[in-house]
Enzyme design. Sequence first.
Site, PDB file in Angstrom:
ATOM      1  N   THR A 134       3.695  -2.105  15.302  1.00  0.00           N
ATOM      2  CA  THR A 134       2.622  -2.643  14.475  1.00  0.00           C
ATOM      3  C   THR A 134       1.462  -1.660  14.400  1.00  0.00           C
ATOM      4  O   THR A 134       1.588  -0.498  14.818  1.00  0.00           O
ATOM      5  CB  THR A 134       2.255  -4.080  14.948  1.00  0.00           C
ATOM      6  OG1 THR A 134       1.336  -4.633  14.009  1.00  0.00           O
ATOM      7  CG2 THR A 134       1.673  -4.115  16.341  1.00  0.00           C
ATOM      8  N   SER A 150      -1.269 -10.103  19.521  1.00  0.00           N
ATOM      9  CA  SER A 150      -0.011 -10.282  18.784  1.00  0.00           C
ATOM     10  C   SER A 150       0.683 -11.585  19.176  1.00  0.00           C
ATOM     11  O   SER A 150       0.776 -11.937  20.347  1.00  0.00           O
ATOM     12  CB  SER A 150       0.933  -9.117  19.072  1.00  0.00           C
ATOM     13  OG  SER A 150       2.211  -9.400  18.528  1.00  0.00           O
ATOM     14  N   LYS A 178       2.895   2.178  12.237  1.00  0.00           N
ATOM     15  CA  LYS A 178       4.037   1.946  11.346  1.00  0.00           C
ATOM     16  C   LYS A 178       4.453   3.172  10.519  1.00  0.00           C
ATOM     17  O   LYS A 178       5.615   3.289  10.154  1.00  0.00           O
ATOM     18  CB  LYS A 178       3.718   0.788  10.378  1.00  0.00           C
ATOM     19  CG  LYS A 178       3.690  -0.572  11.041  1.00  0.00           C
ATOM     20  CD  LYS A 178       3.518  -1.658   9.998  1.00  0.00           C
ATOM     21  CE  LYS A 178       3.332  -3.011  10.643  1.00  0.00           C
ATOM     22  NZ  LYS A 178       3.268  -4.096   9.660  1.00  0.00           N
ATOM     23  N   ASP A 201       8.928  -6.334   6.627  1.00  0.00           N
ATOM     24  CA  ASP A 201       7.717  -7.028   6.141  1.00  0.00           C
ATOM     25  C   ASP A 201       7.889  -7.509   4.695  1.00  0.00           C
ATOM     26  O   ASP A 201       7.596  -8.664   4.381  1.00  0.00           O
ATOM     27  CB  ASP A 201       6.503  -6.096   6.204  1.00  0.00           C
ATOM     28  CG  ASP A 201       6.009  -5.880   7.626  1.00  0.00           C
ATOM     29  OD1 ASP A 201       6.184  -6.776   8.469  1.00  0.00           O
ATOM     30  OD2 ASP A 201       5.428  -4.805   7.894  1.00  0.00           O
TER      31      ASP A 201
END
Length: 285
Positions: free
Chosen positions: A72, A25, A76, A112
């Site tokens: 993540t 990440s 989610k 997002d």
Amino acid sequence: MNEERRLFNQQALLLGVMGDPIKHSKSPIMHSAALRETGLEGSYVPLHIVPDQLEEAISAIRTLGFRGVNVTVPHKVKVMEFLDEVDEGAKAIGAVNTIVNDNGRLIGYNTDGIGYLRSLKEEAVSEIKGRRIVVIGAGGAARGIIHALLAERPESVVIANRTVGSAERLCAEWNNLGQLIACGIHEVDSHLASSDIIINTTSVGMSPNIDEVPISPELLPEGAVVSDLIYNPLRTKLLQEAEQRGCRIHSGLGMFIYQGAYAFEYWTGQPAPIAAMRQAVIEVL
Ligand code: ATR
């Protein structure tokens, strides 16, 4: 404890990202740069949380006094059942990527879709209204993006997916939000010629499989915007082919930066230092 130390402990923002795996990440690098740039005391750490520890980890946000976390893959969707409140947009999308700890009350958001939309509008197409859009994929990422796009009133959104049933279910669920058309990924060709914006939400073409493309690029219409959620590599094979055919291209980097920027603003109440965040991510890509 001296006064300075006491103040640091009171004010330091504890932030992080929970996922499995997590070591690739780029969020810790991006948010650490944001903290540095804004001069806020705090840390943003990667947290490797396997699925059967998720509930405990979420509860520990309160115990440890984290101000917030990003969530993540693969958490989610599941994470929603462990929160005190889920924002309306995140509920409709069916996924949370940002949690705010408001004095022990955990609230879930999804940044997002809005992050993607902001990036698309700033970097590629200022007006979505009336545009004909093709979205490739019907998974979690597609849901966030399609939800944000529909709020801008495009003329139509074609959802092309390998498993056509998922595209059909999504169309049926949101048919009151706009004109949605489902098709299989191999039937997308007939929709491409008349499309203005084509968006890949699948992982096809992501490093290390950088020679793969989700659709055959021959039919991409000149002048269309071709957008890929992938940001590693920055220019996927799909984007390279699209550029050669006279399309405008848009990479997933902006979405990644802006979803992080919105999260940072939820946690801190301050405008995110976008240029510094972008620079930090580009340096490690
Ligand atoms: P994400 O949250 O990244 O969207 P996801 O919910 O697992 O992840 O969804 C992945 C999407 O990419 C799906 O639309 C998937 O198609 P299926 O519904 O048929 O599985 C699509 N996808 C993944 N790998 C693919 C491939 N090799 N070719 C075509 N589509 C693919």
